[in-house]
Design an enzyme around this catalytic site. Structure first.
Site, PDB file in Angstrom:
ATOM      1  N   ASP A  29       0.819  -1.220   0.000  1.00 10.89           N
ATOM      2  CA  ASP A  29       0.000   0.000   0.000  1.00 10.89           C
ATOM      3  C   ASP A  29       0.849   1.265   0.000  1.00 10.89           C
ATOM      4  OD1 ASP A  29      -2.321   1.433   0.009  1.00 10.89           O
ATOM      5  OD2 ASP A  29      -2.750   1.147   2.132  1.00 10.89           O
ATOM      6  N   ARG A  33       0.030   7.578  -2.911  1.00  7.59           N
ATOM      7  CA  ARG A  33       0.515   8.709  -2.100  1.00  7.59           C
ATOM      8  C   ARG A  33       1.981   9.018  -2.411  1.00  7.59           C
ATOM      9  NH1 ARG A  33      -1.314   6.164   3.290  1.00  7.59           N
ATOM     10  NH2 ARG A  33      -1.806   4.487   1.845  1.00  7.59           N
ATOM     11  N   TRP A  34       2.756   7.969  -2.615  1.00  3.39           N
ATOM     12  CA  TRP A  34       4.181   8.144  -2.943  1.00  3.39           C
ATOM     13  C   TRP A  34       4.309   8.972  -4.228  1.00  3.39           C
ATOM     14  CZ3 TRP A  34       7.330   6.983  -7.059  1.00  3.39           C
ATOM     15  CH2 TRP A  34       8.718   6.950  -6.831  1.00  3.39           C
ATOM     16  N   ARG A  42      -0.426   8.566 -10.326  1.00  2.00           N
ATOM     17  CA  ARG A  42      -0.482   7.402  -9.430  1.00  2.00           C
ATOM     18  C   ARG A  42       0.185   6.166 -10.055  1.00  2.00           C
ATOM     19  NH1 ARG A  42      -3.907   7.068  -5.434  1.00  2.00           N
ATOM     20  NH2 ARG A  42      -4.307   4.892  -5.863  1.00  2.00           N
ATOM     21  N   SER A  74      -7.378  -5.997  -5.762  1.00  2.00           N
ATOM     22  CA  SER A  74      -8.506  -6.571  -5.023  1.00  2.00           C
ATOM     23  C   SER A  74      -9.758  -6.614  -5.902  1.00  2.00           C
ATOM     24  CB  SER A  74      -8.782  -5.742  -3.766  1.00  2.00           C
ATOM     25  OG  SER A  74      -9.445  -4.550  -4.126  1.00  2.00           O
ATOM     26  N   ASN A  77     -10.766  -3.171  -6.573  1.00  4.30           N
ATOM     27  CA  ASN A  77      -9.897  -2.238  -7.309  1.00  4.30           C
ATOM     28  C   ASN A  77     -10.364  -1.927  -8.730  1.00  4.30           C
ATOM     29  OD1 ASN A  77      -6.783  -3.314  -5.724  1.00  4.30           O
ATOM     30  ND2 ASN A  77      -8.121  -1.609  -5.208  1.00  4.30           N
ATOM     31  N   TRP A  78     -11.359  -2.672  -9.236  1.00 12.67           N
ATOM     32  CA  TRP A  78     -11.894  -2.365 -10.584  1.00 12.67           C
ATOM     33  C   TRP A  78     -12.516  -0.981 -10.598  1.00 12.67           C
ATOM     34  CZ3 TRP A  78     -10.240  -5.582 -14.191  1.00 12.67           C
ATOM     35  CH2 TRP A  78     -10.004  -6.916 -13.872  1.00 12.67           C
TER      36      TRP A  78
HETATM   37  C1  FPP Z   1      -2.154  -0.021  -3.244  1.00 15.30           C
HETATM   38  O1  FPP Z   1      -1.655   1.306  -3.222  1.00 15.30           O
HETATM   39  C2  FPP Z   1      -1.596  -0.718  -4.395  1.00 15.30           C
HETATM   40  C3  FPP Z   1      -2.335  -1.326  -5.372  1.00 15.30           C
HETATM   41  C4  FPP Z   1      -3.803  -1.364  -5.369  1.00 15.30           C
HETATM   42  C5  FPP Z   1      -1.668  -1.948  -6.538  1.00 15.30           C
HETATM   43  C6  FPP Z   1      -0.453  -2.754  -6.227  1.00 15.30           C
HETATM   44  C7  FPP Z   1       0.115  -3.260  -7.486  1.00 15.30           C
HETATM   45  C8  FPP Z   1       1.427  -3.258  -7.801  1.00 15.30           C
HETATM   46  C9  FPP Z   1       2.512  -2.807  -6.875  1.00 15.30           C
HETATM   47  C10 FPP Z   1       1.867  -3.775  -9.125  1.00 15.30           C
HETATM   48  C11 FPP Z   1       1.781  -5.274  -9.123  1.00 15.30           C
HETATM   49  C12 FPP Z   1       2.803  -5.874  -9.902  1.00 15.30           C
HETATM   50  C13 FPP Z   1       3.480  -6.986  -9.538  1.00 15.30           C
HETATM   51  C14 FPP Z   1       4.578  -7.415 -10.425  1.00 15.30           C
HETATM   52  C15 FPP Z   1       3.194  -7.790  -8.329  1.00 15.30           C
HETATM   53  P1  FPP Z   1      -2.646   2.531  -3.472  1.00 15.30           P
HETATM   54  O2  FPP Z   1      -2.679   2.810  -4.923  1.00 15.30           O
HETATM   55  O3  FPP Z   1      -3.977   2.240  -2.871  1.00 15.30           O
HETATM   56  O4  FPP Z   1      -1.905   3.673  -2.702  1.00 15.30           O
HETATM   57  P2  FPP Z   1      -2.582   4.899  -1.956  1.00 15.30           P
HETATM   58  O5  FPP Z   1      -3.325   4.331  -0.773  1.00 15.30           O
HETATM   59  O6  FPP Z   1      -1.396   5.702  -1.543  1.00 15.30           O
HETATM   60  O7  FPP Z   1      -3.471   5.596  -2.937  1.00 15.30           O
END
Ligand code: FPP
Length: 251
Positions: A29, A33-34, A42, A74, A77-78
């Site tokens: 997660d 934000r990063w 994003r 998840s 996430n869609w």
């Molecule tokens: C949550 O951060 C992250 C995700 C929903 C996506 C994670 C997917 C990857 C890192 C790529 C997958 C690839 C491989 C090779 C495993 P967020 O976007 O919800 O962050 P935020 O809470 O800061 O908005």
């Protein structure tokens, strides 16, 4: 130095190598934000997040952790913007293509947890190929949760068992905790001893709801793109200080 340096040998710090968790699960997660902190889209956070996954999977292999499960996408996430969904799927595709080339050498085998039927035929074919290849590989197993939801996983298992009962193949009394586990996406994989959520959020968000029963949790503020071998060491060291009693009393 780049994000990962294969030549560098990471010292395990104060990790007690004789008491490693066999299975570590991580909610990756904080990518959004990063990116926002840097004025980037994003999707840039997810790209770095995918690199960090590679780095941490290699480090788990180096340490001797047997299973690493990550939450990549998840069932909820869609709802994200189409370009973000497309980027995450693209990163997974890229990773699988790479895994097909490097799996024998890297010794990181793959398994996917989740309902993969809504994925593109191309992605589904890649999943099948990497699954088949993984059976020949003896190394760390990376479980990638994709279109995964803990409640959905439990419902599917319950329905599958109910169907077998309705067909007269099973009796309700036969269902034990161990038997139920065999209907889950995680069948055959031991429960995670340690579940890590970086980025400051302190919730499970529908991740491994059945499997987390006796897991130790580790929360930290680090955003996933900044997560490093040292962050994982800190989580393992913290886990090793815990007194795990599984409902019993201290000996
Ligand atoms: C949550 O951060 C992250 C995700 C929903 C996506 C994670 C997917 C990857 C890192 C790529 C997958 C690839 C491989 C090779 C495993 P967020 O976007 O919800 O962050 P935020 O809470 O800061 O908005």
């Amino acid at each position: 130095m780049g994000l990962f340096d294969s030549k560098k040998s990471y010292q395990a710090g104060q990790v007690d190598m004789s008491r490693l968790p066999r299975h570590i699960a991580i909610i990756m997660d904080g990518n959004g934000r990063w990116a926002k902190q840097r004025g980037l889209p994003r999707t840039a956070g997810h790209k770095v997040g995918a690199e960090v996954f590679r780095k941490i999977a290699r480090y788990c292999k180096q340490l001797g952790v047997e299973y690493l499960t990550v939450y990549a996408f998840s069932t909820e996430n869609w709802k994200r913007p189409a370009d973000e969904v497309e980027t995450i799927m693209g990163l997974l595709k890229q990773y699988m293509l790479e895994a097909i080339e490097t799996m024998e050498e890297e010794k990181i085998r793959l398994k996917f947890f989740g309902d993969l039927t809504p994925l593109s035929p191309e992605l589904q074919a890649l999943v099948e190929k990497t699954n088949a290849m993984s059976k020949q590989i003896d190394g760390v197993q990376a479980n990638i949760c994709l279109n995964y939801g803990g409640r959905d996983e439990i419902l599917r298992a319950a329905r599958a068992f109910a169907r077998e009962c309705a067909a007269g193949e099973k009796q309700p009394e036969e269902l034990t905790e161990a038997a139920f586990g065999d209907y889950l996406f995680s069948a055959g994989v031991p429960d995670p001893e340690l579940i890590i959520r970086p980025s400051g959020e302190v919730r499970l968000s529908n991740f491994l709801l059945w499997q987390c029963a006796y897991a130790e949790f580790y929360f930290c503020d680090t955003l996933w793109p900044d997560f490093s071998e040292a962050t994982l060491d800190a989580a393992i060291i913290d886990y090793q200080k815990r007194d795990r009693r599984f409902g019993g009393v201290k000996k």
